[in-house]
Design an enzyme around this catalytic site. Structure first.
Site, PDB file in Angstrom:
ATOM      1  N   PHE A 400      13.566  19.521 -17.617  1.00 20.31           N
ATOM      2  CA  PHE A 400      12.565  19.107 -18.367  1.00 20.31           C
ATOM      3  C   PHE A 400      12.552  17.583 -18.327  1.00 20.31           C
ATOM      4  O   PHE A 400      12.297  16.831 -19.406  1.00 20.31           O
ATOM      5  CB  PHE A 400      12.879  19.521 -19.876  1.00 20.31           C
ATOM      6  N   CYS A 401      12.524  16.944 -17.148  1.00 25.53           N
ATOM      7  CA  CYS A 401      12.199  15.478 -17.017  1.00 25.53           C
ATOM      8  C   CYS A 401      13.279  14.783 -17.775  1.00 25.53           C
ATOM      9  O   CYS A 401      12.987  13.750 -18.487  1.00 25.53           O
ATOM     10  CB  CYS A 401      10.884  15.017 -17.463  1.00 25.53           C
ATOM     11  N   ASN A 402      14.413  15.328 -17.998  1.00 25.08           N
ATOM     12  CA  ASN A 402      15.213  14.618 -18.573  1.00 25.08           C
ATOM     13  C   ASN A 402      16.875  14.917 -18.014  1.00 25.08           C
ATOM     14  O   ASN A 402      17.668  15.635 -18.363  1.00 25.08           O
ATOM     15  CB  ASN A 402      15.496  15.295 -20.014  1.00 25.08           C
TER      16      ASN A 402
END
Length: 824
Positions: A400-402
């Site tokens: 999740f781009c994290n």
């Protein structure tokens, strides 16, 4: 207000959202990725455009002034939404939250290393979106140090008393943290804003003046933000997270106290009050917004925001209602999900969170988890995503781009990230488990359009795919959240017995079409040759034997039993006794495809009824005949003659670019009538020069070796073999004068669950295949054509003997592909 969360949105909103989802027949659980827009928003916006003329706001005519004034009204509406005013904050429109973050990194008044005064620091919470972490690329180029701070460190970072000579230091530092983690939904204290700026909290022990960037993109989609109380210096947002429409539009809310100190080098149209073309002279606009909005803003999209705020308020009554509504759904789902256990007492899911979902003040409507088997092993998120799609459930998987939060919750070390990258795993691919450890997880998130039925549908999906009827009853807590008119636990319990069929194979199982349209490998599969039996028994036999022989055994030879081609991608098979092989595989195989009104390829994933269209090739008459029940047959010439008026265009198919041309209005009308949607037929051009950058451009063939389940696997070549899964240790095979190199295993997707005779879905076979194959969905191998030097024509014939060459090391398998092979 009651202590237990309750759904409180008004009846009109619930009616509109329910109609929305009934129209699409989906359960949408990716609101953290994007909200969904209601029909009334689009109607209000289009009515506005029909009734008014909006010109470029940089002009001075009547329509331009209308645009300018409307934009200023929207700025006021945005500030009003966040409980502040133009006296305290300025709204700078950007293309999104990421662009707003980039603007801050470029414009902040950093003091670099090596100057006489203390240098600046850029600190960020490790639980931050990629776009925040990426700011360090800009700060590094400015010789400014970046300092990552873990969430636990912030709680222990009470500021020590500085020496008197350092207390008056004015070096500007910037600390960035998310108001809500887009990974877990954890809400970090908004009180940090005041504590950091006042010196009560210190991200790093260094003298200077601290400013705070509050990443509010995830938070403001479902929670109210009062900037009159929590006065962050920079607040980047993306509006599609709130309204769903428009996309590509965000804003940076800047405190007017820091705005005059922001620096800017580039000046685009509209940002200059005056400049000289012949000298280095430039004077910026006085307005902070105009100074930083390079070029013409996306003024029509900005006007759409006005209607977004109107509709949101009318449907929901405000952000506080949305906060309570979405948290009630998340609280209920979390409560039930966390109690699910197998018969042996093992939990069904591992939830990644920092709270117990007891309060909407500390937890947002996001649930992040991995599904486990009875032994506690993680089931890869890619398989969960495939199964969810069969239930029309839309969720999100990965990191999740994290990456920081992913590492923290999943226990992934820095060395693991580097090692996984070397193994071929990159962000966004479907490599979900490496060395038995997950590389990511599954996330569901609720939004203002979500309903109680969405939560139920998701829980039913989990139960249906993890339990059989023989399992003991699923434990539910009796004290779960109640809605205004009914308990929320009974509907799921009532439906439990009817949907627990995951381990029971239905009478009709459906297999996948898993080959590429032009130049990618497709599938080969072996099963033990056996007498005819029921379809269910055949499926069990096809996937039950996983032992791989160590050497090609003697006895019954391997022979070709069936040959199929698929002239139109994702449509029905055409069986032949022999067929020529060209540079791209079987002649005319997947040479055509159906596209929607936007020119995007349609497969059975989007339109299962494609399998009911029956194309056949008549080589003598040089035509393709297309038939379907209830329709008159239609034919199309095999001659590649697009004509002068046809446009040859480049289409992207299965991640590959190919030149195509349209096959005309007659066949487009035929397909549109049968499928009930606007679509067209396009054909791949034989100009292969455009494909010079594609992999495996010599051609491909799909092979699948199995029994009477042939239509379900959509194979090109069916062969008999004495051993199940024997092909998994082949390096190459020869069939007559043809030679094929093995590229890798065929990983099956949800299309295997589509009955190729009826177009109906069966949800269970993909999971059964995975369970029988050790949680993998491999069933076959991909090959590419490597022609032999021979005087014989390249013809594949039924009855030909297949001669395999074994791998030198059968334990070595090709690395998994990072891009999904397109089906059809």
């Amino acid at each position: 207000m009651s202590s237990s969360p309750r759904v409180i949105l008004n009846a009109y909103f619930l009616h509109e959202s329910r109609c929305f989802f009934e129209n699409f027949r989906i359960t949408y659980l990716d609101h953290a990725g994007s909200a969904l827009f209601p029909e009334s928003l689009l109607k209000a916006f289009t009515d506005d455009l029909r009734d008014n003329v909006y010109g470029n706001p940089h002009s001075q005519n009547i329509s331009s002034r209308l645009t300018h004034d409307t934009i200023e009204h929207v700025r006021y509406r945005i500030l009003q939404h966040f409980h502040t005013s133009a006296e305290d904050y300025t709204v700078i429109f950007t293309s999104g939250c990421t662009a707003a973050l980039k603007l801050v990194a470029e414009a902040f008044p950093w003091i670099p290393e090596g100057t006489k005064q203390p240098s600046s620091r850029f600190c960020y919470l490790t639980d931050s979106h990629t776009s925040v972490v990426g700011m360090r690329g800009i700060t590094s180029s400015m010789n400014v140090l970046s300092v990552p701070v873990k969430p636990k460190e912030m709680l222990l970072s009470e500021k020590n008393t500085l020496p008197p000579e350092e207390q008056n230091c004015t070096t500007p530092h910037l600390f960035s943290y998310p108001a809500q983690s887009n990974f877990s939904g954890t809400k970090y204290p908004l009180s940090w804003i005041h504590d950091i700026k006042s010196g009560k909290l210190c991200p790093t022990e260094i003298p200077g003046k601290w400013f705070v960037l509050l990443d509010a993109a995830s938070y403001v989609s479902t929670s109210p933000l009062d900037l009159g109380v929590h006065q962050a210096d920079f607040i980047p947002i993306s509006f599609y997270k709130i309204f769903g429409f428009p996309t590509g539009l965000g804003a940076l809310l800047v405190s007017n106290r820091i705005a005059p100190f922001l620096r800017k080098s580039y000046f685009g149209g509209g940002t200059a009050a005056a400049y000289l073309a012949g000298e280095d002279f430039y004077f910026p606009q006085k307005s902070i917004a105009e100074r930083f909005e390079d070029g013409t803003v996306s003024f029509l999209d900005i006007i759409a925001l006005k209607h977004g705020f109107d509709v949101l308020e009318r449907l929901t009554g405000g952000m506080e209602n949305i906060k309570q509504h979405t948290f009630a759904l998340a609280h209920y789902t979390y409560t039930v999900l966390s109690t699910l256990k197998y018969a042996n007492g093992a939990p069904v899911v591992r939830i990644y969170c920092d709270t117990d979902f007891s309060s909407p003040d500390v937890q947002g409507p996001i649930i992040n988890f991995n599904i486990l088997d009875e032994n506690g092993e993680v089931i890869g998120f890619s398989q969960v995503d495939k199964m969810a799609s069969l239930y029309n459930i839309h969720l999100r998987t990965g990191c999740f781009c994290n990456t920081g939060a992913c590492q923290m919750h999943l226990g992934i070390s820095n060395e693991d990230i580097r090692r996984n990258l070397q193994a071929g795993h990159v962000c966004g691919d479907d490599v979900d488990v490496i060395d038995g450890r997950p590389t990511g997880s599954v996330r569901i998130s609720f939004g203002y359009m979500s309903t109680f039925e969405d939560a139920q549908s998701f829980l039913k999906f989990i139960i249906a795919t993890r339990f059989s009827k023989s399992d003991t009853a699923v434990p539910f807590q009796s004290s779960v959240t109640k809605l205004p008119t009914e308990s929320v636990k009974s509907p799921v319990q009532d439906d439990y017995s009817s949907c627990n069929n995951a381990n029971k194979l239905a009478p009709r199982m459906h297999i996948l079409d898993r080959d590429l349209w032009d130049s990618s490998p497709a599938a080969v599969k072996t099963v033990k040759w056996q007498p005819q039996g029921t379809e269910t028994e055949s499926i069990r036999a096809a996937v039950s034997e996983t032992a791989v022989p160590t050497w090609r055994r003697g006895g019954k030879p391997i022979t070709v039993t069936n040959i199929y081609l698929y002239p139109i991608k994702s449509c029905s098979a055409f069986e032949v006794a022999e067929w020529p092989v060209g540079n791209q595989g079987l002649l005319y195989d997947r040479n055509w495809m159906v596209v929607n009104q936007n020119g995007v390829c349609i497969t059975q994933k989007q339109e299962p009824r494609l399998c009911l269209i029956n194309p056949s090739i008549d080589l003598k008459q040089n035509i393709m005949i297309i038939q379907a029940e209830g329709m008159d047959p239609v034919s199309i010439s095999l001659e590649e003659n697009p004509g002068k008026e046809a446009v040859i265009c480049e289409s992207k198919v299965c991640s590959h670019r190919v030149k195509t041309y349209d096959c005309g209005e007659r066949i487009a009308g035929w397909l549109s009538t049968f499928l009930g949607r606007s679509c067209r037929l396009i054909r791949q051009s034989s100009d292969i020069k455009s494909n010079k950058h594609q992999k495996n451009a010599k051609g491909t063939l799909a092979f699948l070796i199995m029994n009477e389940l042939i239509p379900r696997f959509r194979a090109n070549l069916v062969i008999s073999a004495p051993e199940s899964f024997e092909e998994e240790e082949w390096a190459e095979i020869s069939v007559g004068s043809l030679r094929f190199q093995v590229v890798g295993p065929c990983s099956r997707c949800q299309i295997i669950c589509i009955d190729q005779q009826s177009g109906e879905r069966n949800k269970e076979f993909l999971q059964s295949l995975s369970a029988a194959r050790g949680r993998k969905t491999n069933f076959g191998i991909y090959l590419i054509n490597q022609p032999l030097c021979s005087s014989f024509p390249d013809i594949l014939s039924v009855g030909s003997e297949v001669l395999p060459v074994l791998k030198e090391n059968p334990e070595i398998q090709p690395p998994p592909s990072s891009e999904e092979k397109c089906s059809g």
